[in-house]
Design an enzyme around this catalytic site. Structure first.
Site, PDB file in Angstrom:
ATOM      1  N   LYS A  52       0.689  -1.365   0.121  1.00 27.91           N
ATOM      2  CA  LYS A  52      -0.064   0.009  -0.143  1.00 27.91           C
ATOM      3  C   LYS A  52       0.830   1.099   0.002  1.00 27.91           C
ATOM      4  O   LYS A  52       0.676   2.302  -0.682  1.00 27.91           O
ATOM      5  CB  LYS A  52      -1.045  -0.268   1.145  1.00 27.91           C
ATOM      6  CG  LYS A  52      -1.979  -0.876   1.120  1.00 27.91           C
ATOM      7  CD  LYS A  52      -3.023  -1.316   2.319  1.00 27.91           C
ATOM      8  CE  LYS A  52      -3.835  -2.400   2.040  1.00 27.91           C
ATOM      9  NZ  LYS A  52      -4.560  -3.016   3.051  1.00 27.91           N
ATOM     10  N   GLN A  96      -5.052  -1.706   9.263  1.00 30.86           N
ATOM     11  CA  GLN A  96      -4.587  -3.270   8.710  1.00 30.86           C
ATOM     12  C   GLN A  96      -5.488  -4.010   9.608  1.00 30.86           C
ATOM     13  O   GLN A  96      -5.019  -4.138  10.600  1.00 30.86           O
ATOM     14  CB  GLN A  96      -3.143  -3.283   8.434  1.00 30.86           C
ATOM     15  CG  GLN A  96      -2.994  -4.614   7.737  1.00 30.86           C
ATOM     16  CD  GLN A  96      -3.351  -4.567   6.408  1.00 30.86           C
ATOM     17  OE1 GLN A  96      -3.295  -3.426   5.612  1.00 30.86           O
ATOM     18  NE2 GLN A  96      -4.150  -5.612   5.942  1.00 30.86           N
ATOM     19  N   ASP A 119     -11.648   2.757   3.160  1.00 33.41           N
ATOM     20  CA  ASP A 119     -11.790   1.174   2.915  1.00 33.41           C
ATOM     21  C   ASP A 119     -13.271   0.996   2.567  1.00 33.41           C
ATOM     22  O   ASP A 119     -13.758  -0.064   2.207  1.00 33.41           O
ATOM     23  CB  ASP A 119     -11.482   0.456   4.283  1.00 33.41           C
ATOM     24  CG  ASP A 119     -10.084  -0.350   4.081  1.00 33.41           C
ATOM     25  OD1 ASP A 119      -9.794  -0.571   2.962  1.00 33.41           O
ATOM     26  OD2 ASP A 119      -9.581  -0.388   5.149  1.00 33.41           O
TER      27      ASP A 119
END
Ligand code: NAP
Length: 285
Positions: A52, A96, A119
């Site tokens: 990422k 995460q 997200d």
């Protein structure tokens, strides 16, 4: 059969985002920023976070990586996320998952404001998707839609079957396909006659988490088959939910694993971050 190349498509998207993030910087005098929070040292999570951050570099996005020890308390992680929520250089926050045992992920994620929820996991963003309002959509299903779009695969009026109903893949995938005018069936572990349901699909999306579960006898001749799965086969090799070898002779389009949906997930995270940044500036004008 046309192989859908997610790796190449994701690279094009990152290049497009670089232009977009440079325009943002020119216009507003600051960079687009994504904060990534990793708690503990889970090896798979470390790889995801590294990818990422690398994606951010390629797309001209500033990344703020926060590595917290496995022993961090609920309060410490919540405090960090709350501080990032207030930081005007941070336009997107990603925690995460999975978090180490003992931490309450829902409570930590709840500290991310909807505007920075890149997200697309929070109730507000899922609600907006359901109501067809502008919000942030979960990266993996959004990546699937982007692949369909870029390969000029029509969805309107098509029978789409989604196998899997998780909050992060199956459910938002079904909503996106409904919004794109497909006729959508959602299957799961309690579905009766799964094979018959799959055989009706013009577009079949597999998001199950079981290696090579979708076999050729479950696929209609000429169907578009999208494999979201990231599984391990009997030899420990990365594979998808679709039995690629047998399905490739029946499908008109097929995504490989690796190199299909996977790279698109990160590309969409970066795209969601750009969009969150642009939206935050529109709001403040
Ligand atoms: P999940 O939360 O475990 O959900 C799996 C879904 O599959 C559930 O809805 C489950 O039904 C259904 N299912 C399980 N066994 C089934 C069966 N025998 N027949 C029909 N349906 C069945 O998994 P997920 O998070 O959605 O992930 C799915 C897959 O996508 C995994 O391989 C994951 O690694 C992968 N993934 C990939 C990406 C990417 O970037 N490419 C991102 C996220 C996930 P119930 O609801 O009835 O239990």
């Amino acid at each position: 059969m046309t192989l859908i190349d997610g790796k190449a498509t994701a690279a094009s998207i990152r290049a497009e985002l670089k232009v977009r993030s440079e325009e943002f910087e020119k216009k507003y005098g600051r960079k687009i920023g994504l904060a990534v929070v990793l708690v503990g040292q889970d090896p798979a999570s470390q790889v995801y976070v590294r990818n990422k951050i690398k994606g951010c570099e390629e797309a001209g996005i500033r990344s703020f990586a926060h590595y917290l020890p496995e022993t961090s308390s609920q309060e410490e992680v919540e405090e960090l996320v709350s501080a990032l929520a207030e930081d005007e250089n941070v336009h997107g926050i990603l925690v995460q998952l999975p978090l180490p045992r003992g931490l309450n992920a829902d409570k930590i994620l709840a500290k991310i404001p909807a505007a920075k929820d890149v997200d697309g996991f929070c109730a507000e963003n899922i609600g907006k998707l359901a109501l067809r309002e502008r919000g942030t959509v979960a990266c993996t299903p959004l990546g699937v839609m982007e692949l369909l779009k870029r390969y000029h695969i029509p969805t309107a009026g098509k029978n789409a079957v989604v196998v899997g109903r998780s909050n992060i893949v199956g459910r938002p995938m079904a909503l996106l396909l409904i919004n794109a005018d497909a006729t959508v069936t959602v299957c799961h572990s309690r579905t009766e006659n799964l094979k018959e349901e799959c055989l009706r699909a013009d577009i079949l999306v597999a998001a199950i988490g079981k290696a090579k579960f979708i076999t050729a006898d479950m696929v209609k001749e000429g169907a578009v088959v999208i494999d979201v799965g990231m599984d391990r086969d009997e030899n420990g090799k990365l594979c998808g939910d679709v039995d690629f070898q047998s399905v490739k002779d029946k499908a008109s389009y097929l995504t490989p694993v690796p190199g299909g949906v996977g790279p698109m997930t990160i590309a969409m995270l970066l795209s969601n971050t750009c969009e969150a940044a642009e939206r935050s500036m529109e709001k403040s004008l």
